[in-house]
Design a protein around this motif. Structure first.
Motif, mmCIF file in Angstrom:
data_model
loop_
_atom_site.group_PDB
_atom_site.id
_atom_site.type_symbol
_atom_site.label_atom_id
_atom_site.label_comp_id
_atom_site.label_asym_id
_atom_site.label_seq_id
_atom_site.Cartn_x
_atom_site.Cartn_y
_atom_site.Cartn_z
ATOM 1 N N ASN A 180 -26.728 63.611 120.811
ATOM 2 C CA ASN A 180 -27.306 63.360 122.128
ATOM 3 C C ASN A 180 -28.731 63.894 122.229
ATOM 4 O O ASN A 180 -29.588 63.293 122.886
ATOM 5 N N MET A 181 -28.998 65.024 121.569
ATOM 6 C CA MET A 181 -30.333 65.607 121.608
ATOM 7 C C MET A 181 -31.332 64.789 120.800
ATOM 8 O O MET A 181 -32.532 64.835 121.061
ATOM 9 N N GLY A 182 -30.824 64.064 119.773
ATOM 10 C CA GLY A 182 -31.717 63.366 118.865
ATOM 11 C C GLY A 182 -31.657 61.873 118.943
ATOM 12 O O GLY A 182 -32.241 61.251 119.851
ATOM 13 N N PRO A 183 -30.921 61.230 118.026
ATOM 14 C CA PRO A 183 -30.971 59.766 117.924
ATOM 15 C C PRO A 183 -30.610 59.032 119.209
ATOM 16 O O PRO A 183 -31.196 58.003 119.510
ATOM 17 N N LYS A 184 -29.653 59.575 119.969
ATOM 18 C CA LYS A 184 -29.229 58.818 121.146
ATOM 19 C C LYS A 184 -30.266 58.849 122.261
ATOM 20 O O LYS A 184 -30.940 57.862 122.540
ATOM 21 N N PHE A 185 -30.396 60.006 122.918
ATOM 22 C CA PHE A 185 -31.225 60.023 124.113
ATOM 23 C C PHE A 185 -32.706 59.936 123.818
ATOM 24 O O PHE A 185 -33.437 59.199 124.478
ATOM 25 N N THR A 186 -33.176 60.669 122.832
ATOM 26 C CA THR A 186 -34.612 60.658 122.567
ATOM 27 C C THR A 186 -35.091 59.252 122.236
ATOM 28 O O THR A 186 -36.066 58.748 122.809
ATOM 29 N N ASP A 187 -34.392 58.592 121.300
ATOM 30 C CA ASP A 187 -34.831 57.264 120.880
ATOM 31 C C ASP A 187 -34.511 56.198 121.924
ATOM 32 O O ASP A 187 -35.315 55.290 122.156
ATOM 33 N N LEU A 188 -33.344 56.287 122.546
ATOM 34 C CA LEU A 188 -33.003 55.308 123.577
ATOM 35 C C LEU A 188 -33.949 55.401 124.777
ATOM 36 O O LEU A 188 -34.342 54.379 125.349
#
Length: 381
Positions: A126-134
Motif C-alpha cells: 500500500n505504501m509503494g506500488p499500490k497507492f503511490t503509483d495509482l
C-alpha cells in the motif's frame, strides 16, 4: 444498459465519493483488483453518472504458478476486472508492475524474514506500488479522486479528511493503511467503509457482476498456499541455513531447526522439542547466527516498543490513545513517548504488558475510531 442505471440502489452513490462538483463533470479512477469489493466500488462510481476509469496493477501472477484461482492480480483476476468493466461500460487499463512489486515488496519480505523480523507485506504494498503509483496515474488522468475497495472510512473533521475504522469490525483494514498521508487521504475515497460485507455482495448481485460470489483472499497475495519459507528460499536461497534451538534463559541447546525463515516470534507449534516441563515459545531470532531462541510465555511480555519511519494522519489529539500491533488484535491502551510523524522515531508504552510484539510488525495508533498513524516496530523492551 447505461452505467447510471445498472445499479438501482437506494444508496446515494454520489455522497460516497464526496465529489467536488456535479458528478456528470467528474472523473473517478477505481483501483480494480478483480475482487468483488473493488468491482462494487466501480459499479457505485458508475452509478453516480461520473466518467469512470478502472485500473488494474499486475503485481504478481502467483495463480499461474500454483494453479490456484483467487491470487491477487493474477490472470483470472485481471480477466474478472475486465469483464466487470465491460459490464459497467467503463474504460479499463492494466499496467505491469511486477518488477517494482518484486523489488519493493517480495524482496523486502524475504529480507525481513532472513533478519528474524515479522514482515507485513500488505502495508509495504500500500505504501509503494499500490497507492503511490495509482495516485500518480489517477492525477495524470486528471481524475477528481481515486477510489478503492478497502474497508475504512474517510470522514471530514475540523482539520480536514480523517481515516476511521470500518463500521464492520470483521472487515476493518485500517491496520494496513496507517501510512496513508494527509495529501493522499484528500484524494482517495473508500466507499465501502460504512457497509457490511453482506451488503457489498448484494450490490454485486444486483449489478449482475460475475464475481459477486468470488471468495475473499485469505492469504498474502504472492503466498496463496501459506508457505512463506518457499517464497523466501526462492528469493534468498541462503535462508534455509540450519541451526540451534536454544533456551533463551539457560543457553541450553534444545534441538535443531532447518532455518530461521520457518519461525516468527510468539510461535509455539513446529518447534519439535517435547519432553519439557512447560510450553516454550519463540521469543527471539538471531538470524546472523542461525539461532532460534525459545522461552516461557512470560518472556513474550512487552512493556514498550520503539517505532520508526512514523506517519501521522491529521493532528495528534489530546485524548487517550490505543494501538494495534497485529491486524487481528484489539487496540490496547498506550502512551506515546515523543513526536509522531514525518518519519521520526518514537516509543509507545503499553499500559499493560502486550504479548506477541515483534520487530518488523507495524504499530498502528488510534484515538477512538480514528486512525492517528503508526510506524514499524524496530525493537521491544
Amino acid at each position: 444498459m447505461p452505467t447510471h442505471t445498472i445499479l438501482d440502489s437506494a444508496l446515494d452513490s454520489a455522497s460516497l465519493f464526496d465529489l467536488p462538483r456535479p458528478a456528470a463533470d467528474c472523473r473517478i479512477v477505481v483501483a480494480m483488483s478483480g475482487g468483488v469489493d473493488s468491482s462494487v466500488v466501480a459499479a457505485l462510481a458508475a452509478s453516480t453518472g461520473a466518467e469512470v476509469i478502472g485500473i488494474t496493477l499486475q503485481l504478481y501472477d502467483y495463480g499461474a504458478a500454483t494453479g490456484r484461482k483467487g491470487a491477487c492480480c493474477a490472470g483470472d483476476d485481471i480477466s474478472d476486472a475486465r469483464a466487470v468493466s465491460d459490464r459497467l461500460g467503463i474504460a479499463h487499463y492494466v499496467f505491469d508492475h511486477e518488477s517494482a512489486f518484486r523489488e519493493e515488496v517480495v524482496e523486502q519480505f524475504a529480507d525481513d524474514y532472513l533478519a528474524g523480523r515479522t514482515p507485513v507485506p500488505c502495508i509495504r504494498c500500500n505504501m509503494g506500488p499500490k497507492f503511490t503509483d495509482l495516485l500518480r496515474m489517477a492525477k495524470e488522468l486528471d481524475a477528481d479522486c481515486l477510489a478503492t475497495g478497502h474497508y475504512v472510512q474517510r470522514k471530514i473533521g475540523a482539520a480536514g479528511a480523517e481515516m476511521h475504522r470500518a463500521v464492520d469490525p470483521a472487515r476493518d483494514q485500517s491496520y494496513f493503511l496507517y501510512a496513508t498521508t494527509d495529501e493522499q487521504l484528500d484524494f482517495i475515497r473508500y466507499p465501502l467503509g460504512g457497509m457490511p460485507k453482506a451488503q457489498v455482495r448484494e450490490l454485486a448481485e444486483q449489478a449482475g457482476l460475475r464475481n459477486a460470489a468470488k471468495p475473499d483472499s485469505q492469504d498474502i497475495c504472492f503466498v496463496p498456499d501459506g508457505d512463506y519459507a518457499k517464497i523466501v528460499r526462492s528469493v534468498r536461497p541462503e535462508g534455509g541455513q540450519p541451526g540451534a534451538i536454544v533456551h533463551a534463559q539457560t543457553g541450553e541447546e534444545l534441538g535443531r531447526h532447518k532455518g530461521v525463515i520457518h519461525y516468527t516470534v510468539g510461535q509455539r507449534r513446529g518447534l519439535e522439542i517435547g519432553g519439557l516441563p512447560e510450553p516454550l515459545y519463540v521469543v527471539g531470532l538471531d538470524a546472523a547466527n542461525a539461532e532460534v531462541r525459545v522461552g516461557p510465555k512470560a518472556m513474550l511480555a512487552v512493556h514498550s516498543a520503539q517505532i520508526i519511519e512514523t506517519n501521522r494522519i491529521g493532528p495528534l489529539p489530546d485524548t487517550a490513545l490505543t494501538a494495534k500491533v497485529r491486524s487481528l488484535s484489539k487496540p490496547v491502551p498506550i502512551e506515546l513517548d515523543g513526536p509522531l510523524g514525518a518519519g521520526l522515531a518514537t516509543t509507545i508504552r503499553f499500559k499493560q504488558p502486550e504479548f506477541g510484539v515483534a520487530p518488523g510488525q507495524a504499530a498502528v495508533i488510534y484515538a477512538g475510531e480514528r486512525v492517528v498513524g503508526g510506524g514499524w516496530i524496530e525493537r521491544t523492551d
